[in-house]
Design a protein around this motif. Structure first.
Motif, PDB file in Angstrom:
ATOM      1  N   UNK A 158      -2.012  -6.291 -10.076  1.00 14.00           N
ATOM      2  CA  UNK A 158      -2.422  -7.520  -9.396  1.00 14.00           C
ATOM      3  C   UNK A 158      -1.298  -8.162  -8.589  1.00 14.00           C
ATOM      4  N   UNK A 159      -0.055  -7.820  -8.899  1.00 12.50           N
ATOM      5  CA  UNK A 159       1.083  -8.481  -8.253  1.00 12.50           C
ATOM      6  C   UNK A 159       1.234  -8.061  -6.789  1.00 12.50           C
ATOM      7  N   UNK A 160       1.213  -6.766  -6.526  1.00  8.99           N
ATOM      8  CA  UNK A 160       1.474  -6.271  -5.176  1.00  8.99           C
ATOM      9  C   UNK A 160       0.352  -5.412  -4.596  1.00  8.99           C
ATOM     10  N   UNK A 161      -0.414  -4.737  -5.447  1.00  6.05           N
ATOM     11  CA  UNK A 161      -1.460  -3.837  -4.950  1.00  6.05           C
ATOM     12  C   UNK A 161      -2.812  -4.544  -4.928  1.00  6.05           C
ATOM     13  N   UNK A 162      -2.812  -5.745  -4.373  1.00  7.70           N
ATOM     14  CA  UNK A 162      -4.014  -6.586  -4.399  1.00  7.70           C
ATOM     15  C   UNK A 162      -4.574  -6.872  -3.006  1.00  7.70           C
ATOM     16  N   UNK A 163      -4.155  -6.122  -2.012  1.00  9.03           N
ATOM     17  CA  UNK A 163      -4.580  -6.397  -0.641  1.00  9.03           C
ATOM     18  C   UNK A 163      -6.030  -5.985  -0.415  1.00  9.03           C
ATOM     19  N   UNK A 164      -6.667  -6.667   0.527  1.00  7.52           N
ATOM     20  CA  UNK A 164      -8.033  -6.340   0.942  1.00  7.52           C
ATOM     21  C   UNK A 164      -8.063  -6.358   2.461  1.00  7.52           C
TER      22      UNK A 164
END
Length: 461
Positions: A95-101
């Protein structure tokens, strides 16, 4: 895992490989990751460290090191699952960095740490959506294991909209899966849609989307006597209308359970809207008294809709102690069951407890049970039971109430929703068989093939 390796060994190797991405107990990064896990029970656990990967290569490195040291890895995406944190395990915090959409035409590309609310917000400006669950907090775990919400009857599950997945298996190998996958990759593509945590870590996913129009929502708080009519009327509705409900408590009726009915019509057609309104009214008047509350609104799905929560609810201590179950039922729920469930709510340990009836059917059954690892396509309802209490010293009261309520539902139960499977309980093996049915043998074989050491997954199937 069958054996736990040295936490000191895995920490040293992770620190050497990933540096500041590894957060140790007592650090701000460690505490912050746990503080944002939804369930207090899970947030109290103590992983050996928290790793916040920035790339798929980082994820692969964590899995390789953990597998070699025989240390378990849990994965935190949305942070809603009770199994996303474990004692003595490495917590992989996506959730910290790999949360892009990112919206790409009629598709949306999401990182493994993205939430369903994040998908919805990214798609809102282009008037498109993916059918997701009833809370924006859910992450990729929910999206790859099911995804039941207000549009399930009309559009199907969230996982039915997966187009492509980037998956890291326990060996650290990275595979990209889609309908075009062949051979062993085709087997993984089957498994990811319903059982992703058992075969690998999803680091990104592509979903197809739908054009969205405003939907009409009718909310009513009724006496429990209306539950029998609700059971009779809801299955008769066309697939563009879902009628979900909650049996719980509200300050609108002190001391007595209420039935909250949440009707969503996803059609622009006036006749369809009229039929949905008439069905909601028929349920509302069936209890013999005027509704305690009723409102109708037009809104955009999902963030523009009212929360799926009982108006006036005031359950205290709501997250201190939680025990959840979720079963599937057919359309056979009847008046005798309605009366028995109302009695079960009266016996609930606190007013925060609730029994949900998430309306399925319709498009859920357009895909065969065997086409993906998800099992339960014949269901008319998903019925989550939330036992919630605030006395940590009386740990048996919530589970006892939930299990007794499941026994009440048993004559109508057709399966178990896999998102609520928990390891280490007396009923885990039985519920796992019910959750995956005829797909269990195939999924179990894939878990053992791609994760022979038991590094990943909530538990061994």
């Amino acid at each position: 895992m069958s054996g736990i390796g040295s936490s000191g060994e895995v920490l040293e190797r992770l620190r050497s490989a990933l540096g500041s991405k590894v957060n140790f107990p007592g650090t701000v990064g460690y505490q912050g990751a746990l503080a944002t896990v939804f369930l207090t029970e899970a947030a109290r656990r103590r992983p050996v460290c928290v790793v916040a990967p920035r790339t798929v290569e980082d994820v692969a490195t964590v899995l390789r090191i953990a597998a070699a040291a025989r240390v378990r890895v849990t994965v935190r995406g949305g942070g809603l699952s009770s199994g996303c944190v474990a004692d003595n395990a490495v917590l992989l915090d996506l959730s910290r960095h790999l949360n892009t959409v990112r919206v790409d035409g009629e598709r949306v590309i999401a990182g493994g740490g993205a939430t369903m609310g994040g998908l919805a917000r990214a798609l809102a400006p282009v008037n498109r959506t993916v059918p997701v669950g009833v809370t924006g907090l859910a992450g990729m775990g929910m999206a790859t294991r099911g995804g039941i919400g207000y549009l399930t009857r009309s559009l199907g599950l969230t996982l039915d909209h997966l187009v492509e997945v980037e998956l890291v298996v326990a060996t650290g190998d990275v595979v990209r899966l889609s309908d075009g996958s062949r051979g062993e990759d085709a087997e993984l593509w089957w498994a990811v849609r319903g059982g992703a945590p058992f075969v690998g870590v999803v680091t990104s996913a592509v979903f197809r989307t739908h054009a969205v129009c405003p939907v009409r929502v009718d909310r009513a708080v009724l006496r429990p006597a209306a539950l029998a009519a609700y059971f009779r009327i809801a299955p008769e509705l066309p697939r563009h209308t879902s009628m979900s409900a909650v049996l719980g408590y509200s300050d609108l009726a002190p001391g007595e359970p209420v039935l909250f009915v949440y009707t969503v019509c996803a059609s622009r057609d006036d006749r369809a809207i009229g039929r949905a309104r008439a069905a909601a009214t028929a349920v509302a008047v069936s209890g013999g008294t005027a509704p305690l509350y009723r409102s109708e609104a037009l809104g955009r799905y999902p963030d523009g809709l009212p929360e799926f929560a009982v108006p006036g609810a005031s359950g205290a201590g709501a997250r201190d102690s939680f025990f959840g179950k979720a079963v599937f039922t057919g359309p056979t729920l009847d008046a005798a069951l309605a009366e028995a469930l109302a009695d079960r709510m009266r016996a609930a340990p606190t007013r925060a407890c609730r029994i949900d009836f998430q309306h399925t059917g319709g498009a859920l059954g357009d895909v065969a049970d065997e086409a993906t690892a998800f099992w339960g396509r014949t269901a008319e309802w998903s019925v989550p039971l939330n036992a919630i209490w605030d006395d940590a010293t009386n740990t048996g009261v919530g589970p006892e109430w939930a299990r007794d309520t499941l026994r009440t539902l048993a004559p109508h139960t057709t399966g178990v929703y896999n998102v609520e499977l928990r390891p280490g309980l007396p009923e885990t093996a039985t519920e796992t068989r019910a959750a995956y049915g005829g797909n269990l043998t195939r999924l179990r074989a894939l878990q053992h093939r791609y994760d022979p050491a038991g590094t990943l997954g909530p538990f061994r199937l």
